[in-house]
Design a protein around this motif. Structure first.
Motif, PDB file in Angstrom:
ATOM      1  N   PRO A  53      79.543  20.925   7.968  1.00  0.00           N
ATOM      2  CA  PRO A  53      78.870  22.220   7.855  1.00  0.00           C
ATOM      3  C   PRO A  53      78.601  22.576   6.404  1.00  0.00           C
ATOM      4  O   PRO A  53      79.469  22.421   5.538  1.00  0.00           O
ATOM      5  CB  PRO A  53      79.875  23.189   8.482  1.00  0.00           C
ATOM      6  CG  PRO A  53      81.206  22.558   8.237  1.00  0.00           C
ATOM      7  CD  PRO A  53      80.986  21.069   8.249  1.00  0.00           C
ATOM      8  N   SER A  72      71.275  18.745  11.307  1.00  0.00           N
ATOM      9  CA  SER A  72      71.201  19.715  12.398  1.00  0.00           C
ATOM     10  C   SER A  72      71.098  21.126  11.836  1.00  0.00           C
ATOM     11  O   SER A  72      71.517  21.400  10.707  1.00  0.00           O
ATOM     12  CB  SER A  72      72.406  19.588  13.329  1.00  0.00           C
ATOM     13  OG  SER A  72      73.612  19.883  12.649  1.00  0.00           O
ATOM     14  N   ASN A 110      74.968  19.960   8.755  1.00  0.00           N
ATOM     15  CA  ASN A 110      74.482  21.128   9.489  1.00  0.00           C
ATOM     16  C   ASN A 110      74.199  22.302   8.554  1.00  0.00           C
ATOM     17  O   ASN A 110      74.981  22.603   7.656  1.00  0.00           O
ATOM     18  CB  ASN A 110      75.534  21.549  10.527  1.00  0.00           C
ATOM     19  CG  ASN A 110      75.127  22.795  11.271  1.00  0.00           C
ATOM     20  OD1 ASN A 110      75.586  23.883  10.950  1.00  0.00           O
ATOM     21  ND2 ASN A 110      74.279  22.641  12.270  1.00  0.00           N
ATOM     22  N   ASN A 156      76.240  13.623  10.211  1.00  0.00           N
ATOM     23  CA  ASN A 156      75.385  14.784  10.442  1.00  0.00           C
ATOM     24  C   ASN A 156      75.729  15.856   9.421  1.00  0.00           C
ATOM     25  O   ASN A 156      76.900  16.104   9.135  1.00  0.00           O
ATOM     26  CB  ASN A 156      75.619  15.314  11.870  1.00  0.00           C
ATOM     27  CG  ASN A 156      74.927  16.645  12.133  1.00  0.00           C
ATOM     28  OD1 ASN A 156      73.860  16.911  11.593  1.00  0.00           O
ATOM     29  ND2 ASN A 156      75.533  17.472  12.954  1.00  0.00           N
ATOM     30  N   SER A 173      68.903  20.815  16.765  1.00  0.00           N
ATOM     31  CA  SER A 173      69.125  22.247  16.605  1.00  0.00           C
ATOM     32  C   SER A 173      69.637  22.816  17.915  1.00  0.00           C
ATOM     33  O   SER A 173      69.503  22.198  18.977  1.00  0.00           O
ATOM     34  CB  SER A 173      67.846  22.973  16.175  1.00  0.00           C
ATOM     35  OG  SER A 173      68.146  24.318  15.812  1.00  0.00           O
ATOM     36  N   GLN A 199      78.748  18.041  22.449  1.00  0.00           N
ATOM     37  CA  GLN A 199      79.220  18.501  21.145  1.00  0.00           C
ATOM     38  C   GLN A 199      80.468  19.331  21.397  1.00  0.00           C
ATOM     39  O   GLN A 199      80.440  20.294  22.158  1.00  0.00           O
ATOM     40  CB  GLN A 199      78.167  19.328  20.423  1.00  0.00           C
ATOM     41  CG  GLN A 199      78.644  19.843  19.064  1.00  0.00           C
ATOM     42  CD  GLN A 199      77.533  20.448  18.242  1.00  0.00           C
ATOM     43  OE1 GLN A 199      76.736  19.724  17.636  1.00  0.00           O
ATOM     44  NE2 GLN A 199      77.458  21.764  18.215  1.00  0.00           N
ATOM     45  N   SER A 222      80.244  15.860  11.826  1.00  0.00           N
ATOM     46  CA  SER A 222      79.261  16.844  11.362  1.00  0.00           C
ATOM     47  C   SER A 222      79.832  17.698  10.246  1.00  0.00           C
ATOM     48  O   SER A 222      80.847  18.374  10.422  1.00  0.00           O
ATOM     49  CB  SER A 222      78.843  17.756  12.524  1.00  0.00           C
ATOM     50  OG  SER A 222      78.363  16.999  13.621  1.00  0.00           O
ATOM     51  N   HIS A 228      71.103  25.566  12.812  1.00  0.00           N
ATOM     52  CA  HIS A 228      71.564  26.663  13.668  1.00  0.00           C
ATOM     53  C   HIS A 228      70.671  27.856  13.366  1.00  0.00           C
ATOM     54  O   HIS A 228      70.339  28.094  12.204  1.00  0.00           O
ATOM     55  CB  HIS A 228      73.022  26.977  13.329  1.00  0.00           C
ATOM     56  CG  HIS A 228      73.846  27.408  14.503  1.00  0.00           C
ATOM     57  ND1 HIS A 228      73.864  26.746  15.697  1.00  0.00           N
ATOM     58  CD2 HIS A 228      74.689  28.469  14.664  1.00  0.00           C
ATOM     59  CE1 HIS A 228      74.700  27.351  16.541  1.00  0.00           C
ATOM     60  NE2 HIS A 228      75.200  28.404  15.928  1.00  0.00           N
TER      61      HIS A 228
END
Length: 355
Positions: free
Chosen positions: A46, A134, A73, A71, A157, A240, A44, A136
């Motif tokens: 970020p 994804s 995010n 992924n 999410s 996760q 993932s 947040h």
């Protein structure tokens, strides 16, 4: 590895192992993501602390080194309105530290920022088409979310309560990350800001599983095979994992963060808003102890960190965020690939051999 009791996340996301490397802004870059993906999990990336061009370059690098699903995010917060009075009160509260450390109190306050998902970020998703996106702090506005879904990406999410999980399902999430109170970093809470509403992972997961039809990913306090097995037994389809990946050589953490992860006691984390203005769990340090981990004077997210930047430059250990979940003492030194496979292999073994 098709012996997992629930393979919905494996099938949905096209991954081999139900292990998701958490997106940790500032600590995760392309090398960690590539290693997690190539080991069979879901890496993932970020995006909250990256410019659009930086994000493009990181994703291009990842694509060059893995053919597995990835992924990306994003944060979904609303940028706050300027509040000069609150900013002044916050900096005034920190003035004794400026004097002690010799930082220039009269200099303009640096800007601390986190970028929310927007049109420009959506264009990156449309151009590079990661398999998973994804979020947040809820979800982006419907027009942006529709564009993400039109690329074929699966949408995840974070929910910190059952009510948030139901809301996310109703608004189009393909799977939900049930984020327990043990988790490190920013709480994903978005329906309210009441910390008393926050639930531990192993109380939250089965309640979310019972409340929604989409697959559930357990997050928070999971750092070894025992946590993986427990999450599956409570109905999760994947886990996760964040803090455990901070012990890998791929993690980009400061020297102070590195030391704190390896020397702090298991009870020395707290949820704080001092560093960004939004609740996040990290290892206790001087400023958290002396001001208290939560302060009503901290400016709204993500602005609180600006006034701390000059102090952090003088004393990183005592004035920077040291994000970590409550299970950080379970962290073991190994590579991202080794950790991803170990969590899956030993977690599955515990599930299959349970009496």
């Amino acid at each position: 590895m098709k012996q997992w009791p629930d393979t919905r996340i494996l099938d949905l996301l096209g991954i081999e192992l139900p292990i998701i490397q958490a997106p940790m802004a500032g600590a995760t870059n392309s090398s960690m993501v590539i290693a997690a993906c190539n080991a069979g999990g879901l890496g993932s990336m970020p995006a909250a602390m990256l410019s659009t061009e930086q994000l493009r370059e990181e994703l291009k690098t990842i694509r060059q080194h893995t053919q597995h699903p990835i992924n990306v995010n994003f944060f979904c917060h609303q940028p706050p309105a300027a509040d000069e009075q609150r900013a002044k009160e916050w900096k005034d509260l920190l003035q004794p530290y400026y004097q002690e450390l010799g930082a220039d109190f009269e200099a303009p306050t640096p800007v601390s920022n986190r970028a929310p998902f927007d049109h420009a970020a959506c264009e990156v998703i449309e151009a590079l088409r990661p398999e998973v996106v994804s979020f947040h702090f809820a979800l982006p506005e419907k027009s942006l979310l529709d564009r993400v879904k039109a690329t074929g990406a699966k949408v995840l999410s974070s929910a910190t309560t059952v009510a948030e999980a139901v809301w996310l399902e109703q608004h189009g999430c393909d799977a939900i990350i049930a984020m327990g109170y043990e988790a490190g970093g920013h709480r994903g809470m978005f329906l309210n800001d009441d910390l008393s509403s926050q639930v531990g992972t192993f109380a939250l997961v089965p309640q979310v599983v019972d409340a929604v039809k989409v697959p559930v990913i357990a997050a928070g306090g999971i750092a070894d095979a025992r946590g993986v097995a427990a999450a599956f037994m409570l109905g999760a389809s994947a886990v996760q994992v964040g803090t455990a990946y901070l012990f890998t050589p791929e993690a980009k953490v400061s020297a102070s963060h590195h030391k704190a992860l390896r020397t702090a006691k298991e009870s020395e984390t707290a949820v704080t808003n001092l560093f960004t203005g939004r609740p996040a769990r990290g290892i206790l340090n001087r400023v958290m102890r002396e001001l208290g981990p939560m302060s009503a004077k901290a400016p709204a997210f993500p602005l609180a960190g600006g006034a701390l930047m000059p102090l952090r430059a003088k004393d990183e250990a005592d004035f920077s965020n040291l994000w970590a979940g409550q299970a950080f003492t379970l962290g073991v030194e190994m590579s991202t690939a080794q950790l991803t496979r170990k969590l899956a292999e030993e977690g599955l073994e515990r599930l299959l051999n349970r009496a």
